[in-house]
Design a protein around this motif. Structure first.
Motif, PDB file in Angstrom:
ATOM      1  N   SER A 169      36.381  28.016  34.362  1.00 49.06           N
ATOM      2  CA  SER A 169      36.874  29.030  35.308  1.00 49.06           C
ATOM      3  C   SER A 169      38.206  28.634  35.941  1.00 49.06           C
ATOM      4  N   ARG A 172      40.957  29.143  33.468  1.00 52.15           N
ATOM      5  CA  ARG A 172      41.247  30.573  33.273  1.00 52.15           C
ATOM      6  C   ARG A 172      42.073  31.128  34.437  1.00 52.15           C
ATOM      7  N   ALA A 173      41.769  30.665  35.643  1.00 50.68           N
ATOM      8  CA  ALA A 173      42.574  31.075  36.796  1.00 50.68           C
ATOM      9  C   ALA A 173      44.015  30.614  36.618  1.00 50.68           C
ATOM     10  N   TRP A 239      38.777  34.654  38.671  1.00 49.56           N
ATOM     11  CA  TRP A 239      38.422  33.363  38.088  1.00 49.56           C
ATOM     12  C   TRP A 239      38.527  32.235  39.108  1.00 49.56           C
ATOM     13  N   ARG A 242      35.360  32.306  41.032  1.00 48.31           N
ATOM     14  CA  ARG A 242      34.316  31.733  40.180  1.00 48.31           C
ATOM     15  C   ARG A 242      34.402  30.209  40.181  1.00 48.31           C
TER      16      ARG A 242
END
Length: 250
Positions: A169, A172-173, A239, A242
């Motif tokens: 996560s 992805r951020a 993300w 998350r």
């Protein structure tokens, strides 16, 4: 339907007139073989509707002949919105089947997909390339559209599906933030330049909505930069939240 000479003419693009039905048939075949949830089918349907809006409505005619703003909106739909919903429409079994192909794993790797998407955006906006595609409106404009759509799918894949899984996560951020950080200068540059850089739109007649070429370019740049800021920053926040939740749970 408006008359052909109208600036608001409905002009069906040959690409999407063929591509939308073909993609829809391929998707139905994939759903029959690998399955898909109702939400995924709806997402893919939204992607096809977005393509239809971009290329079967007056937006297409305005972009090809009169307004840079209309053309950049088309590009955004083709390179970002429609690919996002296509990827959201892919089921996990279908994604896994694609991931078994080495070439697909390569082009959807984050270190490949994002640079390809960025390079595609910047190359097609080089004035010589951009104007050649518009003035000829032959095979080159079709290649441009295909490149936007294909690289858009590759760009979203690691963020939405990432099969086989590569990014956590937090990564992805960071990926979403990098996409915004490196893509936004293009729109900002168009908005801040002191004069128009595309002679094609300078020469366009009539002046739709009374927009001067520079004003058209500024609106186009601001619209493009704002759209990318909103969409990619929302994805980044999703993300990032998350990531924080996962860190708090450990």
């Amino acid at each position: 339907m408006l008359l052909a000479h109208s600036v608001y003419a409905w002009q069906a693009d040959v690409d999407t007139t063929v591509v939308i039905p073909v993609l829809s048939l391929l998707y139905l075949f994939a759903v029959g073989r690998y399955g898909a949830s109702r939400r995924q089918v709806v997402c893919f349907t939204v992607a096809m509707l977005l393509l239809a809006v971009a290329f079967w409505t007056p937006l297409h005619h305005l972009g090809l002949h009169y307004l840079l703003t209309a053309h950049l909106l088309q590009n955004v739909i083709l390179a970002e919105w429609a690919p996002l919903f296509v990827v959201l429409g892919v089921s996990t079994p279908l994604a896994a089947a694609l991931a078994r192909r080495r070439a697909w794993r390569l082009v959807t790797h984050p270190a490949v997909a994002l640079p390809l998407w960025l390079a595609n955006y910047f190359v097609w906006h080089i004035p010589l390339v951009y104007e050649t595609a518009l003035r000829q409106q032959s095979w080159l404009i079709h290649v441009e559209h295909a490149c936007y759509f294909a690289t858009g799918i590759l760009m979203w894949w690691p963020l939405v599906l990432d099969v086989p899984r590569r990014l956590e996560s937090g990564a992805r951020a960071a990926y979403a933030f990098a996409a915004f950080l490196f893509a936004s200068p293009l729109g900002l540059l168009l908005a801040l330049l002191p004069k128009p850089i595309y002679d094609f739109y300078v020469d366009a007649r009539p002046r739709v909505w009374g927009l001067a070429p520079l004003a058209d370019q500024q609106i186009a740049g601001v619209t493009m930069a704002s759209e990318q800021a909103i969409v990619l920053f929302v994805v980044f926040l999703y993300w990032f939240r998350r990531f924080l939740a996962e860190e708090g749970a450990t």
